[in-house]
Design an enzyme around this catalytic site. Structure first.
Site, PDB file in Angstrom:
ATOM      1  N   HIS A 199      -4.865 -69.721  18.698  1.00  0.00           N
ATOM      2  CA  HIS A 199      -4.438 -70.997  19.266  1.00  0.00           C
ATOM      3  C   HIS A 199      -3.188 -71.526  18.589  1.00  0.00           C
ATOM      4  O   HIS A 199      -2.297 -72.071  19.232  1.00  0.00           O
ATOM      5  CB  HIS A 199      -5.552 -72.042  19.118  1.00  0.00           C
ATOM      6  CG  HIS A 199      -6.678 -71.816  20.059  1.00  0.00           C
ATOM      7  ND1 HIS A 199      -7.966 -71.650  19.648  1.00  0.00           N
ATOM      8  CD2 HIS A 199      -6.681 -71.722  21.391  1.00  0.00           C
ATOM      9  CE1 HIS A 199      -8.737 -71.472  20.698  1.00  0.00           C
ATOM     10  NE2 HIS A 199      -7.986 -71.498  21.775  1.00  0.00           N
ATOM     11  N   GLU A 441       0.889 -46.277  34.512  1.00  0.00           N
ATOM     12  CA  GLU A 441       0.745 -46.261  33.056  1.00  0.00           C
ATOM     13  C   GLU A 441      -0.063 -45.067  32.577  1.00  0.00           C
ATOM     14  O   GLU A 441      -0.309 -44.913  31.392  1.00  0.00           O
ATOM     15  CB  GLU A 441       0.136 -47.579  32.556  1.00  0.00           C
ATOM     16  CG  GLU A 441      -1.151 -47.984  33.244  1.00  0.00           C
ATOM     17  CD  GLU A 441      -1.675 -49.348  32.765  1.00  0.00           C
ATOM     18  OE1 GLU A 441      -1.190 -49.856  31.747  1.00  0.00           O
ATOM     19  OE2 GLU A 441      -2.588 -49.879  33.416  1.00  0.00           O
ATOM     20  N   ASP A 465       0.937 -48.367  27.742  1.00  0.00           N
ATOM     21  CA  ASP A 465      -0.031 -47.282  27.909  1.00  0.00           C
ATOM     22  C   ASP A 465       0.655 -45.970  28.269  1.00  0.00           C
ATOM     23  O   ASP A 465       0.242 -44.909  27.800  1.00  0.00           O
ATOM     24  CB  ASP A 465      -1.061 -47.648  28.978  1.00  0.00           C
ATOM     25  CG  ASP A 465      -2.147 -48.536  28.408  1.00  0.00           C
ATOM     26  OD1 ASP A 465      -2.662 -48.188  27.328  1.00  0.00           O
ATOM     27  OD2 ASP A 465      -2.459 -49.567  29.011  1.00  0.00           O
ATOM     28  N   CYS A 512       6.701 -53.661  33.023  1.00  0.00           N
ATOM     29  CA  CYS A 512       6.049 -54.837  32.439  1.00  0.00           C
ATOM     30  C   CYS A 512       5.485 -54.578  31.045  1.00  0.00           C
ATOM     31  O   CYS A 512       4.877 -55.467  30.461  1.00  0.00           O
ATOM     32  CB  CYS A 512       4.962 -55.364  33.368  1.00  0.00           C
ATOM     33  SG  CYS A 512       3.594 -54.219  33.594  1.00  0.00           S
TER      34      CYS A 512
HETATM   35  C1  PEP Z   1       1.097 -51.653  29.586  1.00  0.00           C
HETATM   36  O1  PEP Z   1       0.207 -50.823  29.373  1.00  0.00           O
HETATM   37  O2  PEP Z   1       2.305 -51.458  29.368  1.00  0.00           O
HETATM   38  C2  PEP Z   1       0.754 -52.986  30.094  1.00  0.00           C
HETATM   39  C3  PEP Z   1       1.683 -53.846  30.441  1.00  0.00           C
HETATM   40  O3  PEP Z   1      -0.543 -53.309  30.166  1.00  0.00           O
HETATM   41  P1  PEP Z   1      -1.426 -53.724  28.889  1.00  0.00           P
HETATM   42  O4  PEP Z   1      -0.484 -53.903  27.726  1.00  0.00           O
HETATM   43  O5  PEP Z   1      -2.126 -54.967  29.288  1.00  0.00           O
HETATM   44  O6  PEP Z   1      -2.332 -52.553  28.742  1.00  0.00           O
HETATM   45 MG    MG Z   2      -1.725 -51.081  30.157  1.00  0.00          MG
END
Ligand code: PEP
Ligand code: MG
Length: 588
Positions: A199, A441, A465, A512
C-alpha cells in the site's frame, strides 16, 4: 563537510517503489508499539471493561471511515477499499470474542488484554511464509494502535513527526499512516518491509513521493539523522553521505527535474515518431487504487488490466455483479480510450485460484492462465459476462493469458459466444463487436502466430513470460537472472514473427511486458512493428517522449539488422545507440 571523524557513508539497497530523489532529515518510526499499563480488575468490573473495549472499537471504526473519506477526497477517487482490512479486523467476531473472554478469564484491564491478544496475532503473521499476508501485519499493527489510542480517547498519531520536511523511515507503513500524515512535509518514504505492490508503494506512486521499500536491512535502529539521500530511481538509501555523494545527488535531482518538466509538458500529447508513425502508449494496471494515476499519466487507454488482483486478493472471488461494477468503473474513467481486460491469470508465480491438494512440480508449466479459466467454467463465465456488461459502457477488449495453441482460443471464444447469447436473452446490453485478443507469451503461440492470427482481433506480447519460456530461465530466480535476456536473438525473432503474422492477417500487435517500458528498447520494439506499448503508469510519459524523438524508418532499419545479429548485447547496443542519439537526456 567530510571530517576525519565523520561516520562512513553507508548505502542500503532496496526496491525502487516510486521514482524521485529526496535529500533531507529522517524521521524514524520505531517498530511495534508500547504495551499499555496493566492492572487487575474485580469480577464486578468485567462488564464495565468489556463496554470500554466495545466503545474503543466503535470510536476506531468511525475514525477509519473518516480517514477513508479523506483519502478519497485527496486522491479524487471513488470509494476504495484501503481501510477495508482494518474495519474487517475491528468487526472480526473471533477477535472480539477472544478479547471479551480474556477480560473475564484474566481479570485484567481491557486495553492490556486487547494488546496481548493482538500481539499473538502479530507474532503468528510475521512468521507466515506468504509475503502478502506478512505485509498485512502493518494493517493489524495500525488498527491495534488506533484502538489503544481510542481507549485513551486520543486520536493523535503514535509518533509525532518533526516540524518541517523529512524523509519518513519505518519498519512498514500502514495505509492510515500514509494517508493520515501531512504529505506536504514528506519528502520520501523508506520501509524495511513492503514490495512494489504494498500500500505504501501504491500511495507513494499515486502522489509522486519518492519511495524505497523492502530495504533488506534493519534500519529502524537509526534515529533522527541530519541528512540522508533517498534514491527512488535506483532503490537506494544513503546515510552519512559524503559531500561528494551529496553534490552528485543534488546535480542529479536538478537534472531529473529538468527532464521531468520537459516530459510533463508533453504528457498526453500524440505519440508519433518524427516521420509520422503513430504508436499508442497505454498503461498496465493491477489495482483499482491505481485508477487515478492511470487516468492522469497521459496513457491512451489500458493495454493490460491484470484482473488477478481483483479476483484473488479478497477472501473469495467477487461475483459477476461485483466484477461488472469494477470493470465498469475503469471503463468509464478511461473513456474515450480502450481498456483491455485480461481474464484471470492465476497460478505460476501468481496467486493460486484455490489451494492445491498437492504442490505442482513445475508451477510455471502447470495450471496457469487460460488453463485455469477453461477448467473452471462457472468462474470463467462470471468473468466473461462481467467484461461483456462493461463493454456497453465504453471501449473494451478482452484478452486471454498463456494461450499455447488454437483449441484454447476456440474454447475461450465459445464461452464468449455462450455468454453473449445469454445476455441477449436477458436483454442486457453489451458490445457484440468486442475485440478479442490473446497474450502471446508462450513460444508455441509465437511460432504459430500465423495460425492464431486468424482467430483473434489483436496480439499483445507478454515479454515477461515469453522470455522466460524461450530461454528456460525463471523470471523471478536470481540465480539465472543473467540468462534472462530480453534481446536474446530467439526472443527478438519470436516477437518479430508474431508482429509479422499479425500484420499479414490485418491485426495489430502490442507489447505489454516490462520490456515495453524500457526506453532503451523503444527503437527496437517500434522498429519491429509494434503499434502499442503498454507500460507502468509512471513510464507512460517517458515512453511517449522516446517515441516522439525517433525516426521510425531508422528504427525499422536497425530492427532488420538486429534479426541478423547473433548476440543479445549487440542487439541491445544497436537499440541503445539510437536511443542515446535521439533522446539521451531521458536515459538514466
Ligand atoms: C507478461 O508475461 O509479459 C505479462 C505482461 O504478463 P504477466 O507479467 O502478468 O505474467
Ligand atoms: Mg504473463
Amino acid at each position: 563537510m567530510d571530517t576525519p571523524n565523520a561516520p562512513a557513508e553507508v548505502v542500503y539497497q532496496g526496491i525502487p517503489a516510486s521514482p524521485g530523489i529526496a535529500i533531507g532529515p529522517v524521521h524514524a518510526v520505531p517498530r511495534g508499539f508500547a504495551a499499555p499499563e496493566v492492572y487487575e480488575i474485580e469480577a464486578a468490573q468485567i462488564p464495565h471493561e468489556q463496554e470500554r473495549f466495545k466503545a474503543a472499537l466503535e470510536m476506531t471504526k468511525r475514525q477509519l471511515q473518516e480517514l477513508q473519506r479523506r483519502l478519497e477526497s485527496l486522491a479524487g477517487s471513488e470509494p476504495g477499499d484501503i481501510f477495508e482490512a482494518h474495519i474487517m479486523l475491528l468487526e472480526d467476531p473471533a477477535v472480539v470474542k477472544r478479547v471479551l473472554g480474556a477480560i473475564e478469564s484474566r481479570l485484567q484491564n481491557a486495553e492490556y488484554v486487547f494488546y496481548a491478544v493482538m500481539q499473538t496475532y502479530l507474532e503468528a503473521m510475521r512468521r507466515v511464509p506468504d509475503a502478502y499476508l506478512r505485509e498485512r501485519t502493518a494493517d493489524i499493527e495500525d488498527v491495534s494502535q488506533r484502538v489503544l489510542r481510542a481507549f485513551r480517547n486520543d486520536a493523535e498519531p503514535r509518533h509525532l513527526p518533526p516540524d518541517g520536511s523529512h524523509i519518513l523511515m519505518a519498519y512498514d507503513l500502514s495505509p492510515s499512516d500514509t494517508v493520515g500524515m501531512d504529505r506536504r512535509q514528506i519528502l520520501g518514504f523508506v520501509t524495511e518491509q513492503g514490495s512494489i505492490n504494498s500500500h505504501t508503494a501504491i500511495i507513494a506512486r499515486a502522489f509522486g513521493i519518492p519511495a524505497v521499500v523492502g530495504l533488506n536491512a534493519s534500519i529502524i535502529d537509526v534515529t533522527t539523522l541530519s541528512s540522508v539521500i533517498l534514491d527512488g530511481y535506483a532503490g537506494k538509501l544513503i546515510i552519512h553521505p559524503t559531500q561528494a555523494t551529496l553534490d552528485r545527488y543534488v546535480t542529479l535531482a536538478r537534472e531529473k527535474k529538468i527532464v521531468q518538466n520537459r516530459v510533463d509538458a508533453h504528457r498526453g500529447a500524440a505519440t508519433e515518431t518524427t516521420d509520422g508513425q503513430h504508436v499508442t502508449v497505454s498503461a498496465n494496471m493491477e489495482l483499482l487504487d491505481e485508477l487515478d494515476l492511470v487516468v492522469n499519466c497521459g496513457a491512451k487507454g489500458i493495454g493490460l488490466y491484470r484482473t488477478e488482483f481483483l479476483l484473488l486478493n479478497g477472501a473469495e472471488i467477487p461475483d459477476e455483479n461485483a466484477q461488472a461494477e469494477a470493470y465498469g468503473r475503469i471503463v468509464r474513467a478511461l473513456a474515450p480510450h480502450r481498456v483491455i481486460i485480461r481474464t484471470l491469470d492465476a497460478g505460476g508465480d501468481k496467486l493460486p485460484v484455490e489451494p492445491l491438494t498437492e504442490p505442482e512440480p513445475n508451477p510455471f508449466l502447470g495450471w496457469r492462465g487460460i488453463r485455469v479459466s477453461l477448467s473452471r467454467p462457472a468462474m470463467f463465465r462470471d468473468q466473461i459476462r462481467a467484461i461483456l456488461r462493461a463493454s456497453a459502457l465504453g471501449q473494451v477488449a478482452v484478452m486471454f493469458p498463456l494461450v499455447s495453441g488454437i483449441s484454447e482460443v476456440e474454447r475461450a471464444r465459445d464461452m464468449i459466444a455462450r455468454c453473449m447469447d445469454e445476455l441477449d436473452a436477458e436483454g442486457v446490453a453489451f458490445d457484440r463487436g468486442i475485440p478479442v485478443g490473446i497474450m502471446v507469451e508462450v513460444p508455441s503461440a509465437a511460432v504459430c502466430a500465423d495460425i492464431l492470427a486468424s482467430k483473434v482481433d489483436f496480439f499483445s506480447i507478454g515479454t515477461n513470460d515469453l522470455i522466460q519460456y524461450t530461454v528456460a530461465a525463471d523470471r523471478v530466480n536470481p540465480h539465472v537472472a543473467e540468462l534472462y535476456r530480453p534481446t536474446h536473438p530467439a526472443v527478438i525473432r519470436l516477437i518479430k514473427r508474431t508482429i509479422d503474422a499479425g500484420r499479414d492477417h490485418g491485426i495489430w500487435t502490442g507489447i505489454c511486458g516490462e520490456m515495453a517500458g524500457d526506453i532503451r528498447l523503444t527503437p527496437l520494439l517500434i522498429g519491429m512493428g509494434a503499434t502499442e506499448l503498454s507500460v507502468g503508469p509512471q513510464q507512460v510519459p517517458r515512453v511517449g517522449e522516446a517515441i516522439r524523438s525517433v525516426s521510425h524508418a531508422e528504427c525499422a532499419a536497425m530492427a532488420d539488422e538486429a534479426m541478423r545479429q547473433t548476440r543479445s548485447y549487440d542487439i541491445l547496443n544497436s537499440s541503445i545507440e539510437i536511443a542515446r542519439r535521439s533522446y539521451g537526456f531521458l536515459l538514466d
